[in-house]
Design a protein around this motif. Structure first.
Motif, PDB file in Angstrom:
ATOM      1  N   PHE A  37       0.837  -1.203   0.000  1.00 40.58           N
ATOM      2  CA  PHE A  37       0.000   0.000   0.000  1.00 40.58           C
ATOM      3  C   PHE A  37       0.870   1.251   0.000  1.00 40.58           C
ATOM      4  O   PHE A  37       0.514   2.263  -0.605  1.00 40.58           O
ATOM      5  CB  PHE A  37      -0.922  -0.005   1.229  1.00 40.58           C
ATOM      6  N   VAL A  38       1.994   1.177   0.684  1.00 42.54           N
ATOM      7  CA  VAL A  38       3.021   2.220   0.644  1.00 42.54           C
ATOM      8  C   VAL A  38       4.351   1.539   0.330  1.00 42.54           C
ATOM      9  O   VAL A  38       4.507   0.336   0.555  1.00 42.54           O
ATOM     10  CB  VAL A  38       3.112   2.993   1.982  1.00 42.54           C
ATOM     11  N   PRO A  39       5.336   2.278  -0.173  1.00 40.82           N
ATOM     12  CA  PRO A  39       6.587   1.633  -0.593  1.00 40.82           C
ATOM     13  C   PRO A  39       7.521   1.250   0.538  1.00 40.82           C
ATOM     14  O   PRO A  39       8.539   0.608   0.291  1.00 40.82           O
ATOM     15  CB  PRO A  39       7.231   2.701  -1.496  1.00 40.82           C
ATOM     16  N   ASN A  40       7.218   1.622   1.754  1.00 40.81           N
ATOM     17  CA  ASN A  40       8.087   1.318   2.883  1.00 40.81           C
ATOM     18  C   ASN A  40       7.593   0.056   3.600  1.00 40.81           C
ATOM     19  O   ASN A  40       6.431  -0.337   3.476  1.00 40.81           O
ATOM     20  CB  ASN A  40       8.121   2.494   3.863  1.00 40.81           C
ATOM     21  N   ASP A  67      -5.612  -4.627   2.387  1.00 42.31           N
ATOM     22  CA  ASP A  67      -6.561  -5.548   3.013  1.00 42.31           C
ATOM     23  C   ASP A  67      -6.742  -5.328   4.521  1.00 42.31           C
ATOM     24  O   ASP A  67      -6.657  -6.278   5.313  1.00 42.31           O
ATOM     25  CB  ASP A  67      -6.146  -6.994   2.759  1.00 42.31           C
ATOM     26  N   PRO A  68      -7.003  -4.078   4.961  1.00 48.49           N
ATOM     27  CA  PRO A  68      -7.300  -3.873   6.378  1.00 48.49           C
ATOM     28  C   PRO A  68      -8.572  -4.592   6.816  1.00 48.49           C
ATOM     29  O   PRO A  68      -8.761  -4.849   8.004  1.00 48.49           O
ATOM     30  CB  PRO A  68      -7.456  -2.357   6.498  1.00 48.49           C
ATOM     31  N   ASP A  69      -9.442  -4.941   5.866  1.00 51.31           N
ATOM     32  CA  ASP A  69     -10.645  -5.699   6.198  1.00 51.31           C
ATOM     33  C   ASP A  69     -10.269  -7.011   6.892  1.00 51.31           C
ATOM     34  O   ASP A  69     -11.002  -7.487   7.759  1.00 51.31           O
ATOM     35  CB  ASP A  69     -11.446  -6.000   4.930  1.00 51.31           C
ATOM     36  N   PHE A  85      -7.274   2.599   9.862  1.00 48.09           N
ATOM     37  CA  PHE A  85      -7.131   1.972   8.550  1.00 48.09           C
ATOM     38  C   PHE A  85      -7.349   3.036   7.478  1.00 48.09           C
ATOM     39  O   PHE A  85      -8.009   4.055   7.715  1.00 48.09           O
ATOM     40  CB  PHE A  85      -8.141   0.833   8.377  1.00 48.09           C
ATOM     41  N   HIS A  86      -6.810   2.808   6.305  1.00 44.79           N
ATOM     42  CA  HIS A  86      -6.966   3.775   5.221  1.00 44.79           C
ATOM     43  C   HIS A  86      -8.238   3.510   4.430  1.00 44.79           C
ATOM     44  O   HIS A  86      -8.498   2.375   4.014  1.00 44.79           O
ATOM     45  CB  HIS A  86      -5.743   3.759   4.295  1.00 44.79           C
ATOM     46  N   PRO A  93     -15.180  -0.015   4.390  1.00 41.89           N
ATOM     47  CA  PRO A  93     -14.729   0.776   5.538  1.00 41.89           C
ATOM     48  C   PRO A  93     -15.698   0.762   6.713  1.00 41.89           C
ATOM     49  O   PRO A  93     -15.270   0.712   7.875  1.00 41.89           O
ATOM     50  CB  PRO A  93     -14.585   2.193   4.958  1.00 41.89           C
ATOM     51  N   ARG A  94     -16.964   0.788   6.439  1.00 36.15           N
ATOM     52  CA  ARG A  94     -17.954   0.807   7.523  1.00 36.15           C
ATOM     53  C   ARG A  94     -17.892  -0.478   8.345  1.00 36.15           C
ATOM     54  O   ARG A  94     -17.944  -0.449   9.573  1.00 36.15           O
ATOM     55  CB  ARG A  94     -19.348   1.013   6.916  1.00 36.15           C
ATOM     56  N   GLN A  95     -17.738  -1.597   7.686  1.00 38.90           N
ATOM     57  CA  GLN A  95     -17.655  -2.865   8.390  1.00 38.90           C
ATOM     58  C   GLN A  95     -16.370  -2.976   9.193  1.00 38.90           C
ATOM     59  O   GLN A  95     -16.376  -3.483  10.328  1.00 38.90           O
ATOM     60  CB  GLN A  95     -17.742  -4.028   7.398  1.00 38.90           C
ATOM     61  N   VAL A  96     -15.247  -2.485   8.647  1.00 41.40           N
ATOM     62  CA  VAL A  96     -13.987  -2.500   9.386  1.00 41.40           C
ATOM     63  C   VAL A  96     -14.125  -1.702  10.678  1.00 41.40           C
ATOM     64  O   VAL A  96     -13.706  -2.143  11.758  1.00 41.40           O
ATOM     65  CB  VAL A  96     -12.830  -1.941   8.532  1.00 41.40           C
TER      66      VAL A  96
END
Length: 219
Positions: A37-40, A67-69, A85-86, A93-96
């Motif tokens: 999701f990010v390069p680091n 996949d934060p879900d 989470f992003h 997002p609502r369920q997360v």
């Protein structure tokens, strides 16, 4: 006004020492990056679980991962006080957010600089904090993006109108010369990495930043 030192700027070989050297902080910001999701690439669930056990303050986990879900609730189960989470990475997002709250953590959604603030506004009834990124996520030490202040103004007006207890967090380029700008725009929770960890007296810097934010909000 809450100050959240980011351990992204700490010495990972002496992490417990560096956590205790910011014991005056309100919360501790822990960045989890997956290299996708990010390069680091930083740290993951086992390290965060151990940090939750030894830190003298609540842990604020910022998931910059795909996949934060699937993964977010596991950080709540590991002991995190707050899990962010992003919006851009979540399928639902609502369920997360609902799962995080059910697990006993504060639920937080983050938006990148290019993401419209309306995405966060749509979730205000489901989250306990909104994180507005004032740098592109992935690396510490980047320059502060002042053009994101309109997002704080919009969010502050919406939160105040609703009467909800939703924190407004900023992450990216926060230091003595920028924290007041965000406080005036409506932010109340400030992530600072290099500004704190590069200071000679880290706890003194935590207190100085909090004082600057409080004074700016009053003016």
């Amino acid at each position: 006004m809450r100050i959240a030192p980011s351990i992204l700027s700490a010495d990972f070989a002496n992490l417990e020492r560096d956590i205790r050297e910011v014991s005056d902080a309100d919360i501790l910001h822990v960045d989890v990056m997956d290299g996708h999701f990010v390069p680091n690439l930083t740290l993951g669930l086992p390290v965060v679980a151990r940090i939750c056990q030894v830190a003298p303050m609540p842990i604020d986990v910022h998931l910059m991962i795909e996949d934060p879900d699937r993964w977010a609730v596991q950080y709540a189960d590991a002991g995190a006080f707050s899990v962010t989470f992003h919006y851009e990475a979540a399928t639902n997002p609502r369920q997360v957010a609902r799962e995080l709250r059910a697990a006993g953590a504060r639920a937080s959604v983050a938006i990148k600089p290019g993401t419209p603030v309306e995405r966060a506004l749509d979730l205000l009834d489901e989250v306990d904090m909104v994180l507005v990124m004032t740098v592109e996520p992935g690396f510490g030490g980047q320059a502060f993006m002042a053009d994101q202040m309109s997002k704080f103004e919009t969010l502050r007006a919406a939160v105040d109108a609703s009467g909800a207890d939703v924190w407004l967090q900023v992450d990216g380029g926060i230091a003595r010369d920028t924290i007041g700008t965000v406080a005036k725009a409506g932010g109340d929770t400030f992530v600072a990495g290099s500004a704190i960890y590069h200071a000679h007296d880290r706890n003194a810097e935590v207190r100085a930043l909090r004082d600057l934010a409080e004074r700016a909000a009053r003016d």
